[in-house]
Design a protein around this motif. Structure first.
Motif, PDB file in Angstrom:
ATOM      1  N   ASP A  13     -23.099 -28.240  59.589  1.00  0.00           N
ATOM      2  CA  ASP A  13     -22.098 -29.238  59.219  1.00  0.00           C
ATOM      3  C   ASP A  13     -20.914 -28.523  58.530  1.00  0.00           C
ATOM      4  O   ASP A  13     -21.095 -27.819  57.532  1.00  0.00           O
ATOM      5  CB  ASP A  13     -22.758 -30.235  58.252  1.00  0.00           C
ATOM      6  CG  ASP A  13     -21.799 -31.324  57.833  1.00  0.00           C
ATOM      7  OD1 ASP A  13     -21.968 -32.451  58.299  1.00  0.00           O
ATOM      8  OD2 ASP A  13     -20.879 -31.027  57.028  1.00  0.00           O
ATOM      9  N   LEU A  42     -20.302 -29.278  54.742  1.00  0.00           N
ATOM     10  CA  LEU A  42     -21.285 -28.585  53.900  1.00  0.00           C
ATOM     11  C   LEU A  42     -21.005 -27.083  53.852  1.00  0.00           C
ATOM     12  O   LEU A  42     -21.080 -26.447  52.803  1.00  0.00           O
ATOM     13  CB  LEU A  42     -22.695 -28.784  54.460  1.00  0.00           C
ATOM     14  CG  LEU A  42     -23.472 -30.037  54.078  1.00  0.00           C
ATOM     15  CD1 LEU A  42     -24.873 -29.963  54.656  1.00  0.00           C
ATOM     16  CD2 LEU A  42     -23.539 -30.184  52.569  1.00  0.00           C
ATOM     17  N   ARG A  60     -18.010 -26.290  51.677  1.00  0.00           N
ATOM     18  CA  ARG A  60     -18.391 -26.415  50.267  1.00  0.00           C
ATOM     19  C   ARG A  60     -19.217 -25.200  49.838  1.00  0.00           C
ATOM     20  O   ARG A  60     -19.144 -24.731  48.716  1.00  0.00           O
ATOM     21  CB  ARG A  60     -19.206 -27.684  50.056  1.00  0.00           C
ATOM     22  CG  ARG A  60     -18.355 -28.792  49.469  1.00  0.00           C
ATOM     23  CD  ARG A  60     -19.258 -29.909  49.000  1.00  0.00           C
ATOM     24  NE  ARG A  60     -18.890 -31.131  49.660  1.00  0.00           N
ATOM     25  CZ  ARG A  60     -19.736 -32.058  50.081  1.00  0.00           C
ATOM     26  NH1 ARG A  60     -21.028 -31.908  49.913  1.00  0.00           N
ATOM     27  NH2 ARG A  60     -19.299 -33.140  50.657  1.00  0.00           N
ATOM     28  N   THR A  61     -20.023 -24.688  50.794  1.00  0.00           N
ATOM     29  CA  THR A  61     -20.862 -23.516  50.488  1.00  0.00           C
ATOM     30  C   THR A  61     -19.988 -22.297  50.189  1.00  0.00           C
ATOM     31  O   THR A  61     -20.271 -21.547  49.250  1.00  0.00           O
ATOM     32  CB  THR A  61     -21.813 -23.221  51.672  1.00  0.00           C
ATOM     33  OG1 THR A  61     -22.517 -24.416  51.993  1.00  0.00           O
ATOM     34  CG2 THR A  61     -22.795 -22.128  51.338  1.00  0.00           C
ATOM     35  N   LEU A 106     -30.650 -26.011  41.829  1.00  0.00           N
ATOM     36  CA  LEU A 106     -30.988 -27.400  42.174  1.00  0.00           C
ATOM     37  C   LEU A 106     -29.770 -28.341  42.144  1.00  0.00           C
ATOM     38  O   LEU A 106     -29.630 -29.192  43.036  1.00  0.00           O
ATOM     39  CB  LEU A 106     -32.098 -27.902  41.241  1.00  0.00           C
ATOM     40  CG  LEU A 106     -33.064 -28.928  41.821  1.00  0.00           C
ATOM     41  CD1 LEU A 106     -33.623 -28.482  43.174  1.00  0.00           C
ATOM     42  CD2 LEU A 106     -34.206 -29.167  40.834  1.00  0.00           C
ATOM     43  N   ALA A 121     -28.160 -28.633  45.437  1.00  0.00           N
ATOM     44  CA  ALA A 121     -29.057 -28.816  46.587  1.00  0.00           C
ATOM     45  C   ALA A 121     -28.517 -29.788  47.635  1.00  0.00           C
ATOM     46  O   ALA A 121     -28.638 -29.540  48.825  1.00  0.00           O
ATOM     47  CB  ALA A 121     -30.441 -29.239  46.111  1.00  0.00           C
ATOM     48  N   ARG A 122     -27.900 -30.879  47.209  1.00  0.00           N
ATOM     49  CA  ARG A 122     -27.428 -31.868  48.190  1.00  0.00           C
ATOM     50  C   ARG A 122     -25.985 -31.634  48.583  1.00  0.00           C
ATOM     51  O   ARG A 122     -25.508 -32.198  49.567  1.00  0.00           O
ATOM     52  CB  ARG A 122     -27.557 -33.273  47.607  1.00  0.00           C
ATOM     53  CG  ARG A 122     -28.982 -33.745  47.569  1.00  0.00           C
ATOM     54  CD  ARG A 122     -29.102 -35.078  46.867  1.00  0.00           C
ATOM     55  NE  ARG A 122     -30.483 -35.506  46.850  1.00  0.00           N
ATOM     56  CZ  ARG A 122     -31.066 -36.150  47.867  1.00  0.00           C
ATOM     57  NH1 ARG A 122     -30.402 -36.452  48.934  1.00  0.00           N
ATOM     58  NH2 ARG A 122     -32.339 -36.484  47.794  1.00  0.00           N
ATOM     59  N   ARG A 123     -25.257 -30.830  47.760  1.00  0.00           N
ATOM     60  CA  ARG A 123     -23.809 -30.757  47.949  1.00  0.00           C
ATOM     61  C   ARG A 123     -23.357 -29.610  48.839  1.00  0.00           C
ATOM     62  O   ARG A 123     -22.237 -29.589  49.335  1.00  0.00           O
ATOM     63  CB  ARG A 123     -23.119 -30.683  46.588  1.00  0.00           C
ATOM     64  CG  ARG A 123     -23.283 -32.016  45.858  1.00  0.00           C
ATOM     65  CD  ARG A 123     -23.059 -32.004  44.366  1.00  0.00           C
ATOM     66  NE  ARG A 123     -22.049 -31.107  43.890  1.00  0.00           N
ATOM     67  CZ  ARG A 123     -22.181 -30.408  42.767  1.00  0.00           C
ATOM     68  NH1 ARG A 123     -23.285 -30.498  42.057  1.00  0.00           N
ATOM     69  NH2 ARG A 123     -21.213 -29.634  42.358  1.00  0.00           N
ATOM     70  N   SER A 124     -24.220 -28.601  49.027  1.00  0.00           N
ATOM     71  CA  SER A 124     -23.857 -27.487  49.910  1.00  0.00           C
ATOM     72  C   SER A 124     -25.134 -26.798  50.381  1.00  0.00           C
ATOM     73  O   SER A 124     -26.237 -27.238  50.060  1.00  0.00           O
ATOM     74  CB  SER A 124     -22.938 -26.485  49.190  1.00  0.00           C
ATOM     75  OG  SER A 124     -23.697 -25.609  48.385  1.00  0.00           O
ATOM     76  N   HIS A 143     -28.311 -23.822  47.858  1.00  0.00           N
ATOM     77  CA  HIS A 143     -29.699 -23.866  47.394  1.00  0.00           C
ATOM     78  C   HIS A 143     -30.646 -23.490  48.526  1.00  0.00           C
ATOM     79  O   HIS A 143     -31.459 -22.565  48.412  1.00  0.00           O
ATOM     80  CB  HIS A 143     -29.997 -25.284  46.871  1.00  0.00           C
ATOM     81  CG  HIS A 143     -31.382 -25.442  46.323  1.00  0.00           C
ATOM     82  ND1 HIS A 143     -32.418 -25.958  47.059  1.00  0.00           N
ATOM     83  CD2 HIS A 143     -31.906 -25.138  45.113  1.00  0.00           C
ATOM     84  CE1 HIS A 143     -33.519 -25.967  46.317  1.00  0.00           C
ATOM     85  NE2 HIS A 143     -33.233 -25.483  45.140  1.00  0.00           N
ATOM     86  N   HIS A 144     -30.484 -24.163  49.666  1.00  0.00           N
ATOM     87  CA  HIS A 144     -31.363 -23.946  50.824  1.00  0.00           C
ATOM     88  C   HIS A 144     -31.227 -22.516  51.358  1.00  0.00           C
ATOM     89  O   HIS A 144     -32.212 -21.783  51.512  1.00  0.00           O
ATOM     90  CB  HIS A 144     -30.992 -24.978  51.893  1.00  0.00           C
ATOM     91  CG  HIS A 144     -31.730 -24.800  53.176  1.00  0.00           C
ATOM     92  ND1 HIS A 144     -31.175 -24.128  54.251  1.00  0.00           N
ATOM     93  CD2 HIS A 144     -32.963 -25.175  53.568  1.00  0.00           C
ATOM     94  CE1 HIS A 144     -32.052 -24.106  55.238  1.00  0.00           C
ATOM     95  NE2 HIS A 144     -33.133 -24.738  54.866  1.00  0.00           N
TER      96      HIS A 144
END
Ligand SMILES: C[S@@+](CC[C@H](N)C(=O)[O-])C[C@H]1O[C@@H](n2cnc3c(N)ncnc32)[C@H](O)[C@@H]1O
Length: 223
Positions: free
Chosen positions: A7, A10, A13-14, A166, A169-172, A175-176
């Motif tokens: 995406d 995402l 943002r990363t 953490l 985790a949802r914003r970019s 984390h993953h």
């Protein structure tokens, strides 16, 4: 980040989040002071290549540190990923920094040379053969030194990152992808075994490795 189908929102943002992560955790201020700054001059322009520069934050930061120290440095950041290149070139330009969409092999084919060659968080994206190719390319591209910085694999690093990152985790993808990157990264002894003679591995804090090739002489007929 390597997934061509990632995406785009995402991913971008990363790149932004990596600017913060690199500033806080990647340890390049120390590497700059110890390894890069002593090789720069206020009277002669030095050149530095950042291979796999991603969003280009380290290329910008290194140029800024050199400028603040009154040292002449031109930085070239290269990345083969069109999305990274688009992000890096969309940000406001910084004096002494340019970005190209390329990898190390294409620069070797063009006969390019730089005083210093570096990378950050690139080694763990490559398999063993690709690492050897990158190191061979780096030796051809660099006149004075090569500095490849990366994470050091450890269970503790993975646990610390899992908790610390953490909030992202949802914003970019930070984390993953960070957790995957730590699992894929090297231990010092593995990198030392993989690198040819002449390279050395230094351990840093927190959970950092720096693979160094000192090519020596300041005087070079081609300069
Ligand atoms: C995790 S990112 C690191 C980006 C940046 N150096 C940083 O520290 O934020 C790794 C980057 O290496 C690039 N890359 C992967 N393989 C490469 C290769 N063979 N040559 C140059 N860059 C490569 C990817 O496109 C990606 O942008």
């Amino acid at each position: 980040m390597d997934d061509p189908g990632a995406d785009l929102v995402l991913l971008e943002r990363t790149y932004g989040h990596f600017r913060v992560v690199n500033a806080l955790l990647a340890g390049w201020r120390r590497v700059y002071r110890r390894e890069i700054r002593p090789r720069l001059s206020p009277g002669r322009t030095s050149t530095l290549l950042d291979v796999g520069c991603g969003g280009g934050d380290l290329a910008r930061r290194l140029a800024g540190w050199a400028r603040a120290d009154g040292l002449l440095l031109e930085v070239t950041g290269v990345d083969p990923d069109p999305r990274a290149h688009a992000w890096a070139t969309r940000l406001p330009p910084v004096p002494g920094v340019r970005f190209e969409r390329a990898d190390s092999a294409s620069l070797v084919r063009q006969g390019r040379r730089f005083d210093l060659v570096m990378s950050n968080h690139l080694l763990h994206h490559l398999d063993d053969e690709q690492v050897r190719d990158l190191l061979a390319d780096s030796e051809r591209l660099a006149r004075r030194a090569v500095l490849h910085g990366d994470l050091e694999r450890s269970r503790l690093a993975w646990l610390v990152w899992t908790v610390l990152a953490l909030p992202f985790a949802r914003r970019s993808l930070v984390h993953h992808d960070g957790r995957i990157s730590i699992r894929r990264s090297f231990r010092a002894a593995e990198l030392a075994r993989l690198a040819p003679a002449g390279w050395s591995v230094r351990r840093g804090v927190p959970f950092r490795l720096l693979l160094v090739r000192d090519l020596g002489a300041e005087d070079d007929d081609e300069r």
